[in-house]
Design a protein around this motif. Structure first.
Motif, mmCIF file in Angstrom:
data_model
loop_
_atom_site.group_PDB
_atom_site.id
_atom_site.type_symbol
_atom_site.label_atom_id
_atom_site.label_comp_id
_atom_site.label_asym_id
_atom_site.label_seq_id
_atom_site.Cartn_x
_atom_site.Cartn_y
_atom_site.Cartn_z
ATOM 1 N N THR A 206 69.628 71.999 30.216
ATOM 2 C CA THR A 206 71.075 71.918 30.094
ATOM 3 C C THR A 206 71.565 72.454 28.749
ATOM 4 O OG1 THR A 206 70.779 69.628 29.370
ATOM 5 C CG2 THR A 206 71.316 69.989 31.688
ATOM 6 N N THR A 207 70.920 72.036 27.676
ATOM 7 C CA THR A 207 71.391 72.407 26.344
ATOM 8 C C THR A 207 71.202 73.896 26.082
ATOM 9 O OG1 THR A 207 70.811 70.191 25.569
ATOM 10 C CG2 THR A 207 71.258 71.862 23.902
ATOM 11 N N ARG A 208 70.036 74.435 26.431
ATOM 12 C CA ARG A 208 69.819 75.854 26.124
ATOM 13 C C ARG A 208 70.704 76.756 26.977
ATOM 14 N NH1 ARG A 208 66.176 77.949 29.978
ATOM 15 N NH2 ARG A 208 64.667 76.453 30.831
ATOM 16 N N ASN A 209 70.962 76.372 28.229
ATOM 17 C CA ASN A 209 71.845 77.189 29.045
ATOM 18 C C ASN A 209 73.296 77.075 28.589
ATOM 19 O OD1 ASN A 209 70.171 78.550 31.090
ATOM 20 N ND2 ASN A 209 69.594 76.480 31.678
ATOM 21 N N SER A 212 73.481 79.396 25.559
ATOM 22 C CA SER A 212 73.497 80.808 25.935
ATOM 23 C C SER A 212 74.843 81.221 26.530
ATOM 24 C CB SER A 212 72.372 81.103 26.931
ATOM 25 O OG SER A 212 71.114 80.942 26.316
ATOM 26 N N ALA A 213 75.375 80.384 27.424
ATOM 27 C CA ALA A 213 76.664 80.707 28.035
ATOM 28 C C ALA A 213 77.782 80.712 27.007
ATOM 29 C CB ALA A 213 76.975 79.702 29.149
ATOM 30 N N GLY A 214 77.741 79.771 26.075
ATOM 31 C CA GLY A 214 78.772 79.708 25.053
ATOM 32 C C GLY A 214 78.712 80.870 24.079
ATOM 33 N N GLU A 241 84.016 72.719 24.008
ATOM 34 C CA GLU A 241 84.389 73.837 24.877
ATOM 35 C C GLU A 241 83.150 74.538 25.428
ATOM 36 O OE1 GLU A 241 87.614 76.341 26.536
ATOM 37 O OE2 GLU A 241 86.971 74.257 26.316
ATOM 38 N N PHE A 242 82.081 74.627 24.651
ATOM 39 C CA PHE A 242 80.803 75.123 25.176
ATOM 40 C C PHE A 242 80.386 74.288 26.386
ATOM 41 C CE2 PHE A 242 78.007 77.837 22.194
ATOM 42 C CZ PHE A 242 79.092 78.538 21.699
ATOM 43 N N HIS A 293 90.520 79.772 30.530
ATOM 44 C CA HIS A 293 90.378 80.457 29.249
ATOM 45 C C HIS A 293 89.403 79.697 28.356
ATOM 46 C CE1 HIS A 293 94.319 82.928 29.480
ATOM 47 N NE2 HIS A 293 94.025 82.457 30.684
ATOM 48 N N PHE A 294 88.600 80.433 27.617
ATOM 49 C CA PHE A 294 87.657 79.858 26.654
ATOM 50 C C PHE A 294 88.384 79.689 25.333
ATOM 51 C CE2 PHE A 294 84.371 80.372 23.356
ATOM 52 C CZ PHE A 294 83.441 79.424 23.767
#
Length: 363
Positions: A206-209, A212-214, A241-242, A293-294
């Motif tokens: 969960t944390t690494r994905n 990466s997405a953030g 927000e990440f 929106h990010f």
């Protein structure tokens, strides 16, 4: 005991019930009571395609394993004050100018932290990734035989490690579990190994994905990166927000124990009810017109990336700390982040996984 007594369900996961093989969607609005006795996890697990490791509340010796006894033993270990005392600091973070952020930042950082918490020697870290990936359906193209062999290897290693820690002092989670008692009884081998499995998998996938997405969003939105670099006070809101944006766990399931109604949809006893966290975290009624929106400064940010109620993520404090350390290190080391190709995602319907995050870190 209610999960959220009188919760505004517009801020809760939209739910889906399967009737006769078809899915009938309902996004609840207004007020709804979601109580733990009506929608439970232990009957049929929490995954539509149940994995032997991830997320399931497995019955061990006639009782749900990995719930109250383990939480009683280890919940204090994830408290922010404990994390600060654990010796974990930014000097352990390896951030370099690289092509694939996932391989050189997210994977090593997340796995290293979980290994430290479990008390697993560094020489086993290369196997962590494969063990973890083998536990997530759809994470790659391995055969089920390959996955099963890796899971067996992982469980055998963790059991041997636990047995070796019995009767010894230590503050790592494995040693704590191996030597703890609840109501005068030691945890069984099955309970300890199942919890280690969950911590190893859920604590890094969960944390690494999410990382990466953030980072990918920051690379593609230079104005958001500029805001974060200019204002360290935005790190906490950027972390949230990440979590909202990535929603690493796409959905979990509950099973109805009785006939009821949810969001105007009739639910029968035994029906699976799917909680789509990814949808809830884009709900316009909660996040307004900027839901898609990010925004590193989003506040408030009532996301449900960690779930809610008594199933709220045990490792929330740790995940937030890791992402904050990553952002603090990046914003002080690099002037810009930009894409260096296209992001590649996994086809998993359980974890919003990332295969590759090609970015450039520029001075």
């Amino acid at each position: 005991m209610p999960i959220d007594d009188g919760v505004d369900s517009a801020a809760s996961p939209p739910m889906f019930t399967r009737n006769g093989g078809e899915s009938t969607s309902s996004a609840p609005r207004g007020r709804a009571k979601l109580d733990a006795s009506t929608f439970i996890a232990s009957t049929s697990g929490v995954l539509v395609v149940e994995s032997p490791v991830v997320g399931a509340d497995v019955e061990v010796d006639g009782k749900p394993a990995g719930q109250v006894p383990v939480e009683v033993v280890v919940s204090a270990g994830a408290h922010p004050l404990v994390l600060r005392k654990s010796g974990y600091d930014a000097s352990k973070t390896s951030v370099v100018v690289a092509v694939d952020e996932r391989k050189v930042v997210a994977i090593p950082l997340a796995l290293q932290v979980i290994a430290d918490f479990l008390g697993i020697p560094d020489d086993k870290s290369d196997r962590f990734f494969d063990w973890s990936e083998a536990s997530i359906p759809g994470s790659n193209d391995w055969t089920e035989e390959e996955r099963a062999a890796l899971r067996t290897e992982m469980q055998s290693y963790l059991l041997e490690l636990s047995v070796a820690r019995r009767g010894h002092d230590g503050n790592d989670i494995t040693t704590v579990l191996a030597n703890s008692t609840v109501d005068g009884e030691s945890l069984s081998d099955a309970e300890i190994v199942m919890f280690q499995n969950q911590l190893l998998v859920a604590g890094n996938e969960t944390t690494r994905n999410t990382m990466s997405a953030g980072i990918w969003e920051l690379a593609n939105r230079p104005e958001q990166w500029a805001r974060l670099r200019a204002d360290a006070a935005l790190v906490p809101t950027a972390v949230e927000e990440f979590l909202r944006w990535a929603t690493a766990v796409v959905a979990f399931m509950r099973t109805a124990t009785r006939d009821t109604e949810l969001g105007g949809v009739q639910v029968s006893a035994g029906d699976p009810v799917l909680m789509l966290y990814a949808s809830a975290n884009r709900d316009e009624q909660v996040f307004g017109p900027t839901a898609e929106h990010f925004d590193v400064g989003r506040d408030p940010n009532p996301h449900v990336a960690f779930g809610f109620g008594h199933h709220f993520c045990l490792g929330a404090a740790l995940a937030r700390l890791e992402i904050a350390v990553l952002l603090e290190e990046l914003r002080t080391r690099f002037g810009a982040i930009e894409p260096a190709g296209e992001i590649v995602r996994t086809p998993s319907s359980i974890i919003a996984g990332v295969v590759s995050t090609p970015v450039r870190f520029l001075a």
